[in-house]
Scaffold this motif. Structure first.
Motif, PDB file in Angstrom:
ATOM      1  N   THR A   1      24.019  31.175   1.422  1.00 10.77           N
ATOM      2  CA  THR A   1      23.561  31.914   2.606  1.00 10.77           C
ATOM      3  C   THR A   1      24.688  32.757   3.188  1.00 10.77           C
ATOM      4  O   THR A   1      24.449  33.858   3.694  1.00 10.77           O
ATOM      5  N   PHE A   2      25.920  32.260   3.121  1.00 12.86           N
ATOM      6  CA  PHE A   2      27.062  33.027   3.603  1.00 12.86           C
ATOM      7  C   PHE A   2      27.210  34.323   2.810  1.00 12.86           C
ATOM      8  O   PHE A   2      27.425  35.401   3.376  1.00 12.86           O
ATOM      9  N   ILE A  39      26.310  38.464   3.908  1.00 14.19           N
ATOM     10  CA  ILE A  39      27.242  39.580   3.722  1.00 14.19           C
ATOM     11  C   ILE A  39      26.644  40.641   2.791  1.00 14.19           C
ATOM     12  O   ILE A  39      26.740  41.849   3.053  1.00 14.19           O
ATOM     13  N   GLY A  40      26.005  40.188   1.715  1.00 15.79           N
ATOM     14  CA  GLY A  40      25.459  41.121   0.737  1.00 15.79           C
ATOM     15  C   GLY A  40      24.340  41.987   1.288  1.00 15.79           C
ATOM     16  O   GLY A  40      24.339  43.213   1.084  1.00 15.79           O
ATOM     17  N   PHE A  41      23.383  41.383   1.984  1.00 11.98           N
ATOM     18  CA  PHE A  41      22.291  42.165   2.561  1.00 11.98           C
ATOM     19  C   PHE A  41      22.811  43.131   3.628  1.00 11.98           C
ATOM     20  O   PHE A  41      22.335  44.266   3.736  1.00 11.98           O
ATOM     21  N   ALA A  93      19.290  39.476   6.075  1.00 11.89           N
ATOM     22  CA  ALA A  93      20.642  39.128   6.516  1.00 11.89           C
ATOM     23  C   ALA A  93      20.599  38.272   7.783  1.00 11.89           C
ATOM     24  O   ALA A  93      21.335  37.286   7.903  1.00 11.89           O
ATOM     25  N   ASN A  94      19.742  38.656   8.737  1.00 10.94           N
ATOM     26  CA  ASN A  94      19.614  37.869   9.971  1.00 10.94           C
ATOM     27  C   ASN A  94      19.141  36.449   9.672  1.00 10.94           C
ATOM     28  O   ASN A  94      19.643  35.467  10.243  1.00 10.94           O
ATOM     29  N   THR A  95      18.176  36.333   8.773  1.00 14.65           N
ATOM     30  CA  THR A  95      17.594  35.027   8.467  1.00 14.65           C
ATOM     31  C   THR A  95      18.605  34.109   7.802  1.00 14.65           C
ATOM     32  O   THR A  95      18.822  32.975   8.256  1.00 14.65           O
ATOM     33  N   VAL A  96      19.233  34.577   6.726  1.00 14.64           N
ATOM     34  CA  VAL A  96      20.186  33.706   6.034  1.00 14.64           C
ATOM     35  C   VAL A  96      21.423  33.460   6.893  1.00 14.64           C
ATOM     36  O   VAL A  96      22.078  32.412   6.777  1.00 14.64           O
ATOM     37  N   GLY A  97      21.745  34.406   7.786  1.00 18.88           N
ATOM     38  CA  GLY A  97      22.872  34.201   8.691  1.00 18.88           C
ATOM     39  C   GLY A  97      22.644  33.030   9.622  1.00 18.88           C
ATOM     40  O   GLY A  97      23.534  32.197   9.851  1.00 18.88           O
ATOM     41  N   TRP A  98      21.425  32.947  10.178  1.00 18.65           N
ATOM     42  CA  TRP A  98      21.124  31.819  11.069  1.00 18.65           C
ATOM     43  C   TRP A  98      20.999  30.515  10.293  1.00 18.65           C
ATOM     44  O   TRP A  98      21.376  29.449  10.789  1.00 18.65           O
ATOM     45  N   ILE A  99      20.460  30.575   9.082  1.00 18.46           N
ATOM     46  CA  ILE A  99      20.403  29.368   8.259  1.00 18.46           C
ATOM     47  C   ILE A  99      21.820  28.857   7.988  1.00 18.46           C
ATOM     48  O   ILE A  99      22.094  27.654   8.087  1.00 18.46           O
ATOM     49  N   PHE A 100      22.728  29.769   7.682  1.00 19.41           N
ATOM     50  CA  PHE A 100      24.125  29.371   7.477  1.00 19.41           C
ATOM     51  C   PHE A 100      24.715  28.744   8.737  1.00 19.41           C
ATOM     52  O   PHE A 100      25.362  27.698   8.685  1.00 19.41           O
ATOM     53  N   THR A 101      24.485  29.386   9.877  1.00 19.18           N
ATOM     54  CA  THR A 101      25.045  28.889  11.129  1.00 19.18           C
ATOM     55  C   THR A 101      24.585  27.478  11.452  1.00 19.18           C
ATOM     56  O   THR A 101      25.383  26.617  11.856  1.00 19.18           O
TER      57      THR A 101
END
Length: 467
Positions: free
Chosen positions: A330-331, A335-337, A378-386
């Protein structure tokens, strides 16, 4: 089982709700800017832009409100022990968000919707700006509450009552994690709204429709995405260093770094075992992880094993390692998206710059439309990572996730509500998609409109009701 179901339910509803939030925040501010340009220049293109993008903003705002209400109820239903533990701190910023920020945005948004032919232009303009400011304030208070879970400040544990108690509300609101998260979130909101505008403008430009509105909209979206993407990178860099200091396990898990290293390289792509404990093959950038974590190319980054031992010493025996494969990927996907969205804006600005000499290639319009999903992903995987990277903590260092679930709610109740909410949100997704596509394809209102207001009582009133 109950814990896993409760986590799945909260994750599904939260991720779904957050699809709408960044677009709402970003579009509200951009629409306010469009209307400001119209008031200052009287250029009808800006009025048509305001009405077109404002209509899509309102559809998204309404869906965000509907899906967000469920979040509040889940604290009491599935996470009652969590609510009891954090209520004294967590309730304060959420109460202010509801009583101040949400009422500010909803009240003035209502005045903006129904005040097109009833309010003076500048008063009407002030309404959309106040509504936009309200959305940003809502984001800050919610992020302040979440940041306290990531980095608890301004509170003490009352051992007798078994709960956290607020001692310094100012410290909660000025939490360094909250400030960095707000900057990161707001810039991500602008990226989301900018890509949204670019994608829909590209759709119309590819068909040579509404070019007088789609062209300036496209330029606005492209510039917004580029500037906001730089902001996302800067704020992300700040967040990475705070994360290293406050949650070293999350940073170690983001790289699947099991042994401490100085310097520490950053793997762009890795093939490893399913549990993430062993690396089989990777592509690495030397020193990059050290720079992200410490600001130095040869800085020390603690590994998972060392942080696990330190956590056992501090908190007692237990597994303090999050799901490493999920955290790792997810990190990188975040970054990629984000990088793809920035690339689309750079290419678009180059093609638009030379448009007078050479037409924008057709493939770019297709690519811009397809890029619509990148900021949302990007927003979705960013929050999943957090949130996944913080596990096994609900409140870092204070409350384990397993200790926050409601003890009196049966597994059947959680499972039924999980299924019902998932199906309901699926229906809402279809409704949102149909409405957005329909009005996006319809394009802006026709040229030749003259919006009336009390400033100009003699002007014609062809659009007495704006929406």
């Amino acid at each position: 089982m109950n814990l896993d179901l409760a986590r799945w339910q909260f994750a599904i509803t939260t991720v779904y709700h957050f699809l709408f939030v960044p677009l709402t925040i970003g579009l509200s501010l951009l629409v306010a800017g469009m209307q400001t340009a119209w008031v200052r220049t009287s250029d009808e293109r800006y009025l048509r832009m305001t009405k077109f993008w404002g209509k899509l903003f309102l559809i998204n705002f309404a869906m965000g409100v509907v899906t967000g209400i469920v979040q509040e109820f889940q604290f009491g239903m599935n996470w009652s022990d969590y609510s009891r533990f954090v209520g004294d701190i967590f309730g304060a910023p959420l109460a202010i968000e509801g009583l101040l920020a949400f009422f500010l945005e909803s009240t003035f948004l209502g005045l903006w919707i129904f005040g097109w032919d009833r309010l003076p232009k500048k008063v009407h303009l002030a309404c959309i700006w106040l509504a936009a400011i309200g959305t940003a304030l809502s984001a800050y208070f919610i992020l302040a509450a979440n940041a306290w879970m990531q980095h608890p400040v301004g509170s003490v544990i009352n051992d007798e009552r078994g709960r956290a108690e607020l001692v310094d509300f100012g410290a909660v609101l000025t939490n360094s994690t909250a400030v960095a998260a707000f900057f990161h979130t707001i810039t991500a909101c602008f990226v989301t709204a900018g890509v949204f505008i670019v994608a829909i403008s590209a759709y119309h430009l590819a068909r040579d429709k509404f070019t007088d509105v789609a062209t300036p909209s496209m330029r606005l979206g492209l510039v917004t995405v580029l500037i906001a993407s730089i902001g996302v990178m800067v704020s992300g860099d700040i967040q990475a260093r705070l994360m290293t200091e406050q949650q070293p396990m999350k940073m170690a898990a983001a790289e699947a770094l099991y042994e401490s290293a100085a310097p520490a390289s950053f793997s762009i792509f890795t093939v490893g075992t399913l549990d993430g404990s062993q690396e089989l093959w990777s592509i690495r950038v030397p020193g990059l992880l050290s720079f992200m974590a410490t600001g130095s190319l040869d800085g020390l980054v603690e590994g998972i094993n060392d942080v696990q031992r330190a956590s056992e010493t501090t908190y007692g025996p237990g597994d303090y390692i999050p799901n490493v494969p999920v955290t790792y990927w997810t990190f990188r996907l975040m970054i990629g998206f984000g990088a793809l969205a920035m690339l689309v804006s750079i290419l678009g600005l180059w093609f638009m710059r030379r448009r007078a000499q050479k037409p924008v290639p057709r493939w770019y319009f297709t690519a811009a439309l397809l890029a619509l999903f990148t900021p949302f992903a990007a927003n979705t995987v960013g929050w999943i990572f957090t949130e996944m990277g913080r596990q096994p903590w609900l409140v870092y260092g204070m409350l384990p996730t397993a200790a926050g679930v409601s003890p009196g709610v049966s597994t059947a109740s959680v499972l039924i509500s999980l299924i019902v909410f998932t199906l309901l949100y699926g229906v809402l997704a279809v409704i949102e998609g149909v409405l957005m596509v329909r009005y996006a394809k319809a394009g802006p209102p026709p040229a030749g409109i003259a919006e009336a207001s009390p400033d100009d009582p003699e002007a014609p009133r062809p659009l007495a009701v704006a929406y």
